[in-house]
Design a protein around this motif. Structure first.
Motif, short mmCIF file in Angstrom:
data_model
loop_
_atom_site.label_atom_id
_atom_site.label_comp_id
_atom_site.label_asym_id
_atom_site.label_seq_id
_atom_site.Cartn_x
_atom_site.Cartn_y
_atom_site.Cartn_z
N GLU A 65 36.78 -47.70 -13.61
CA GLU A 65 37.42 -47.93 -14.79
C GLU A 65 38.44 -46.89 -15.26
OE1 GLU A 65 37.10 -50.20 -17.03
OE2 GLU A 65 36.23 -51.42 -15.43
N GLN A 66 38.08 -45.46 -14.47
CA GLN A 66 38.62 -44.23 -14.80
C GLN A 66 40.09 -44.37 -14.21
OE1 GLN A 66 37.53 -42.61 -17.25
NE2 GLN A 66 35.78 -43.82 -17.18
N MET A 67 40.34 -45.05 -13.00
CA MET A 67 41.55 -45.07 -12.06
C MET A 67 42.61 -45.71 -12.38
SD MET A 67 39.22 -45.21 -8.57
CE MET A 67 40.65 -44.99 -7.46
N GLU A 68 43.78 -45.33 -12.27
CA GLU A 68 45.30 -46.07 -12.45
C GLU A 68 45.52 -46.76 -11.18
OE1 GLU A 68 46.64 -46.08 -15.34
OE2 GLU A 68 45.18 -44.49 -16.44
N GLU A 69 46.34 -47.74 -11.53
CA GLU A 69 46.76 -48.76 -10.49
C GLU A 69 47.36 -48.11 -9.15
OE1 GLU A 69 49.25 -52.96 -9.90
OE2 GLU A 69 49.24 -52.00 -12.01
N TYR A 70 47.86 -47.14 -9.35
CA TYR A 70 48.54 -46.46 -8.19
C TYR A 70 47.32 -45.72 -7.42
CZ TYR A 70 50.87 -42.92 -5.14
OH TYR A 70 51.32 -42.31 -3.86
N GLU A 71 46.57 -45.04 -7.90
CA GLU A 71 45.31 -44.58 -7.33
C GLU A 71 44.54 -45.59 -6.55
OE1 GLU A 71 41.58 -41.19 -8.10
OE2 GLU A 71 42.74 -42.22 -9.88
N VAL A 72 44.23 -46.52 -7.26
CA VAL A 72 43.59 -47.65 -6.50
C VAL A 72 44.07 -48.02 -5.47
CG1 VAL A 72 42.58 -50.06 -6.90
CG2 VAL A 72 42.29 -48.39 -8.66
N GLY A 73 45.43 -48.37 -5.51
CA GLY A 73 46.30 -48.68 -4.21
C GLY A 73 46.19 -47.87 -3.17
N LYS A 74 46.38 -46.70 -3.51
CA LYS A 74 46.46 -45.36 -2.63
C LYS A 74 45.25 -45.45 -1.78
CE LYS A 74 48.92 -42.13 -0.48
NZ LYS A 74 47.76 -41.54 0.33
N LYS A 75 43.97 -45.29 -2.25
CA LYS A 75 42.63 -45.42 -1.89
C LYS A 75 42.44 -46.21 -0.98
CE LYS A 75 40.53 -42.06 -5.11
NZ LYS A 75 40.23 -41.00 -4.21
N THR A 76 42.80 -47.42 -1.38
CA THR A 76 42.56 -48.75 -0.60
C THR A 76 43.28 -48.83 0.68
OG1 THR A 76 42.03 -50.11 -2.56
CG2 THR A 76 42.52 -51.28 -0.64
N ILE B 216 50.21 -57.21 -6.68
CA ILE B 216 49.23 -56.49 -6.07
C ILE B 216 49.58 -55.21 -5.32
CG2 ILE B 216 47.35 -58.41 -6.63
CD1 ILE B 216 47.23 -58.73 -3.75
N ASN B 217 50.68 -55.32 -4.84
CA ASN B 217 51.27 -54.34 -3.95
C ASN B 217 52.34 -53.50 -4.72
OD1 ASN B 217 50.04 -54.49 -0.89
ND2 ASN B 217 50.41 -56.65 -1.67
N LYS B 218 52.57 -53.79 -6.03
CA LYS B 218 53.57 -53.23 -6.84
C LYS B 218 53.81 -51.70 -6.63
CE LYS B 218 53.39 -53.91 -11.12
NZ LYS B 218 53.51 -54.51 -12.37
N LYS B 219 52.84 -51.24 -7.17
CA LYS B 219 52.92 -49.54 -7.16
C LYS B 219 52.83 -48.84 -5.61
CE LYS B 219 52.50 -49.50 -11.63
NZ LYS B 219 53.48 -48.79 -12.54
N VAL B 220 51.95 -49.40 -4.82
CA VAL B 220 51.93 -48.92 -3.57
C VAL B 220 51.45 -50.07 -2.65
CG1 VAL B 220 49.47 -48.31 -3.98
CG2 VAL B 220 50.86 -47.06 -2.05
N LYS B 221 51.73 -50.03 -1.41
CA LYS B 221 51.48 -51.03 -0.43
C LYS B 221 49.89 -50.94 -0.05
CE LYS B 221 53.07 -53.37 3.96
NZ LYS B 221 53.74 -53.17 5.09
N ALA B 222 48.93 -51.65 -0.68
CA ALA B 222 47.50 -51.55 -0.44
C ALA B 222 47.00 -51.92 0.86
CB ALA B 222 47.01 -52.00 -1.63
N PHE B 223 47.69 -52.78 1.45
CA PHE B 223 47.06 -53.54 2.72
C PHE B 223 48.08 -53.18 3.89
CE2 PHE B 223 45.99 -55.93 -0.91
CZ PHE B 223 44.58 -56.05 -1.06
N PRO B 224 47.73 -52.08 4.53
CA PRO B 224 48.79 -51.68 5.57
C PRO B 224 48.53 -52.50 6.78
CG PRO B 224 46.34 -50.30 5.68
CD PRO B 224 46.64 -51.35 4.39
N ASN B 225 49.83 -52.68 7.54
CA ASN B 225 49.73 -53.22 8.95
C ASN B 225 49.46 -52.28 10.15
OD1 ASN B 225 50.15 -54.84 10.92
ND2 ASN B 225 52.27 -55.10 10.60
N ALA B 226 48.38 -52.06 10.45
CA ALA B 226 48.06 -51.06 11.46
C ALA B 226 48.05 -51.49 12.64
CB ALA B 226 46.51 -50.38 10.86
#
Length: 802
Positions: free
Chosen positions: A254-265, A290-300
């Motif tokens: 609840e305390q996390m912003e969208e960028y932080e969620v995306g980055k940690k994911t 859902i990838n707007k702030k940061v690319k949450a799902f990497p191509n590894a």
């Protein structure tokens, strides 16, 4: 549904304490006359329903008047009943006087009640005169079926085996294998597999089967499933995914912003092979959002995948990465018959039919008419399984609507809805319109609402909760709701979802009947009922872009307000007639100032809300049965006046709790306490004394970092307990020799359990589920005849030699 309103009111009025002559004096006769007139009114409604649905505006007005006057009757009688409840709770000299005589204020109230009842009866006289002019028949021949056959707990659990599992597929075996192969193939780059088909074709069922397959579970290190739907928020989807793949706590998310969620994911998945399922995607830019702030799902380059279901091909093709689009075919004739047969003529029914071949011939023709759509086949089959006479099957075949005009599914739903056993069950089903699209509905919470709404009748030898569980079972067997989870402990259905097509039908029917109105950013402000005269007494507000100001959007006659994901909800004094208030994921304004005036409130639930402060005036809510503040940010400690409410049955509390010295009314059935903050303080001795007074509990749950060890000894006197959840103790030196014999589920976590718990726990005759954590001893011993009903055992953090 005016019939349902009148019957619910009559049932509630009959249960009120206002029949006491000492309370009402001369008003008592007026109350009895009013009740009799409401009873007589019920018999006109059968005749009125057909004329109303034919489009007669005069009848619509008449039905609206009936509903209004029924609720007015209940309101005025509850004024007197409330006065009696309040006086019985008074202490001291004034309390003694009020119990044996009437105080001046009470006499004024009773006079007003008498005047109001006469006014309501005059309205009823006018309604009866209108019925004669409209030439309604007084129909006393049709009686609702409210009896529920009794079953033992064991038999009741076995009934669930007759519900076709949502994950069992017919006709999709090859497609299932193709999609699984695409997901686990040797291609290393991140890619998408999309399932495309119209609503009701089985996209989600197929995706669920793939998602839960052992091949997929073993191939991917992390998997997550989110339902997108038409109205979604990217940040909410990302938090849900993060919670599933990382086990993140809800309060931290609840305390996390969208960028932080995306980055940690992104960082977490960078070294994992993962599968993310996006179910029911409507918009082409969903992946971009859902990838707007940061690319949450990497191509590894490790073979990670995205599985997507949608009704629109352009959505499937929009994501900028390698994509395999799978167009889901309709069922062919044989597959349609196989699915229909499993629903309409399952093995336990076939055994009871003599002329089964005649049903099979009709059934094959009906299955053909469903145009290969699994949803239509399942719902029609569920309906016909309850109508096992060939004439009914023939009539449906002869009256079958053309599929070209889109009426097929609606006709099937209307038939199945009309066939529900009684107005109670029909009201329960329409209530699903109150929940957002693709929402996972907790059956326990739903049942508490149904009971608060007075939809569940009082039947001899049946608790209301048992009857409600059987209503859910009936709807599941008819395939009107989709089962998600079942309880290992009871065999009950725990969570359900309603298909989008069925939900749309419920919304339209509920609005037409004035039963409930849904307000969202698509529909705009409420009120699109079938006529201008039809008022909705229940409102569900979902996913508005702006704030909700109740005095502008909600009728002051509203009895139910259900709110989902509104930034801010501003309450007003106009909501004094509320019986149900349910708010999720919102910030509250003015609540503490108005709650004391909502004296008729029976159900109060805030989940993941902010700005919640309970004033001491909460104690005035003398009809309150359920209060749920779990996962909600409280601005005040729960006031001790709450525990004076005589009707309180189910209590779910969070951090801001301090136990009172005594519990005046000891009828609680459910008590769940979640003290997640380390700084939460309470007096251990007071807490143990407080809990020890709850001798009627059936469910007890306590989550805190350190539970006082003395708590383990309070359960011997709680002879009705069925479920105990304790998380967690520091050190438990001993396990008490006595636990309730009724116990079916025990979850007990500790850092250290010193004594072998098995010799004591194995003697519990009803124990079905046992989860233990923390036993450190040399030996753990179970006898050959121990745990006679055990079905599930989980041992965690155990250290034993033998």
């Amino acid at each position: 549904m005016a019939e349902a309103a009148v019957k619910a009111v009559v049932g509630n009025v009959n249960s009120l304490a206002v029949q006491e002559t000492t309370l009402l004096c001369g008003v008592n006769l007026e109350v009895e006359c009013l009740k009799n007139e409401l009873e007589r009114l019920k018999w006109y409604l059968k005749s009125a329903d057909a004329k109303w649905r034919s489009g007669d505006d005069r009848v619509a007005t008449w039905v609206s008047q009936i509903r209004a006057v029924s609720y007015e009757a209940e309101n005025v009688i509850e004024v007197a009943d409330y006065m009696g409840k309040r006086n019985r709770l008074k202490k001291g000299f004034l309390g003694a006087i009020s119990r044996y005589a009437h105080l001046p204020g009470d006499l004024i109230t009773l006079h007003k009640v008498g005047v109001e009842i006469k006014r309501v009866r005059r309205k009823l006289d006018e309604i009866f005169q209108s019925a004669e002019r409209l030439k309604f028949n007084l129909d006393t021949s049709v009686v609702d079926k409210v009896h529920i056959d009794g079953e033992s707990q064991q038999e009741y659990g076995l009934i669930y085996e007759n519900i076709e599992d949502d994950f069992v597929m017919v006709g999709f075996e090859e497609e299932y294998e193709e999609i699984v192969d695409k997901l686990v193939d040797i291609e290393k780059d991140l890619s998408v597999v999309s399932i495309v088909a119209i609503g009701g074709a089985g996209k989600t069922t197929l995706a669920r089967k793939v998602y839960s397959s052992s091949i997929v579970e073993q191939h991917f290190e992390k998997i997550a499933w989110v339902t997108v739907s038409e109205k979604y928020k990217g940040i909410d989807l990302m938090k849900d995914i993060m919670k599933q793949i990382m086990g993140a706590r809800g309060d931290l998310l609840e305390q996390m912003e969208e960028y932080e969620v995306g980055k940690k994911t992104h960082d977490f998945l960078l070294h994992k092979r993962y599968l993310v399922v996006l179910d029911d995607v409507w918009e082409t830019d969903t992946w971009d959002q859902i990838n707007k702030k940061v690319k949450a799902f990497p191509n590894a380059s490790n073979g990670s995948r995205v599985l997507l279901t949608t009704r629109k091909e352009d959505v499937a093709n929009h994501i900028q990465m390698p994509t395999h689009v799978h167009h889901l075919k309709k069922l062919d004739e044989d597959e349609s018959w196989k699915l229909f047969n499993s629903k309409a003529l399952p093995s336990h029914i076939r055994r009871t039919i003599i002329d089964v071949y005649e049903f099979e011939e009709l059934g094959r023709n009906l299955a053909r008419k469903c145009d290969g759509l699994p949803l239509a086949l399942a719902v029609l089959g569920g309906y016909l399984s309850r109508n096992l006479n060939t004439q009914t099957w023939c009539d449906i075949l002869l009256d079958w609507p053309s599929t070209k005009n889109g009426q097929m599914m609606r006709e099937i739903l209307a038939r199945s809805y009309k066939d529900l056993a009684n107005h109670h069950l029909r009201s329960c089903y329409l209530y699903f319109a109150a929940f957002p699209e693709d929402y996972k509905i907790s059956v326990l919470a739903l049942i508490e609402i149904w009971i608060a709404e007075r939809f569940i009748p009082h039947l001899p030898n049946h608790k209301q909760e048992e009857t409600a569980h059987k209503y859910v079972l009936d709807l599941a067997q008819r395939n009107l709701v989709q089962v998600i989870d079942r309880s290992e402990v009871h065999g009950w259905i725990l969570t359900v979802r309603i298909h989008d097509n069925l939900r749309d039908w419920c919304i339209e029917e509920a609005r037409q009947d004035g039963f409930l109105d849904v307000i969202n950013k698509t529909a705009g402000q409420g009120g699109p009922s079938s006529s201008n005269t039809m008022i909705s007494y229940r409102s569900s507000v979902q996913n508005l872009n702006g704030d909700l100001i109740c005095h502008e959007s909600i009728s002051n006659s509203s009895r139910t307000l259900v709110v989902f994901r509104i930034p801010s909800v501003s309450f007003s004094n106009q909501l004094k007639l509320l019986r149900v208030l349910h708010v999720e994921d919102s910030s509250l304004e003015n609540f503490s100032r108005i709650i004391g005036g909502c004296i008729y409130l029976r159900y109060l639930r805030f989940r993941r809300c902010k700005g919640v402060a309970l004033p001491s005036s909460i104690g005035k809510l003398l009809y309150l049965e359920t209060i749920d503040l779990k996962s909600t940010q409280m601005d005040s400690v729960v006031p001790k006046s709450l525990w004076n409410i005589p009707t309180l049955r189910h209590v779910y509390l969070g951090n801001e709790f301090s136990p009172p010295r005594s519990l005046r009314h000891k009828e609680l059935q459910t008590f769940e306490l979640y003290l997640t903050r380390a700084e939460t303080k309470y007096r251990r001795h007071n807490m143990v004394i407080f809990l020890g007074q709850m001798n009627q509990l059936t469910t007890f749950s306590w989550a805190i970092s350190r539970i006082p060890s003395e708590v383990i000894n309070i359960f011997a006197n709680m002879t009705h307990l069925v479920d105990i959840y304790l998380n967690k103790f520091n050190v438990l030196k001993t396990i008490p020799a006595e636990f309730p014999q009724s116990l079916r589920c025990l979850v007990l976590f500790a850092d250290i359990i010193e004594q072998d718990p098995m010799p004591i726990l194995e003697k519990l005759p009803s124990l079905v589920v046992l989860e233990l954590s923390g036993y450190h001893g040399r030996i753990m011993s179970c006898s050959a005849k121990g745990f006679p009903r055990m079905q599930s055992l989980k041992l965690d953090e155990f250290s034993i030699e033998e």
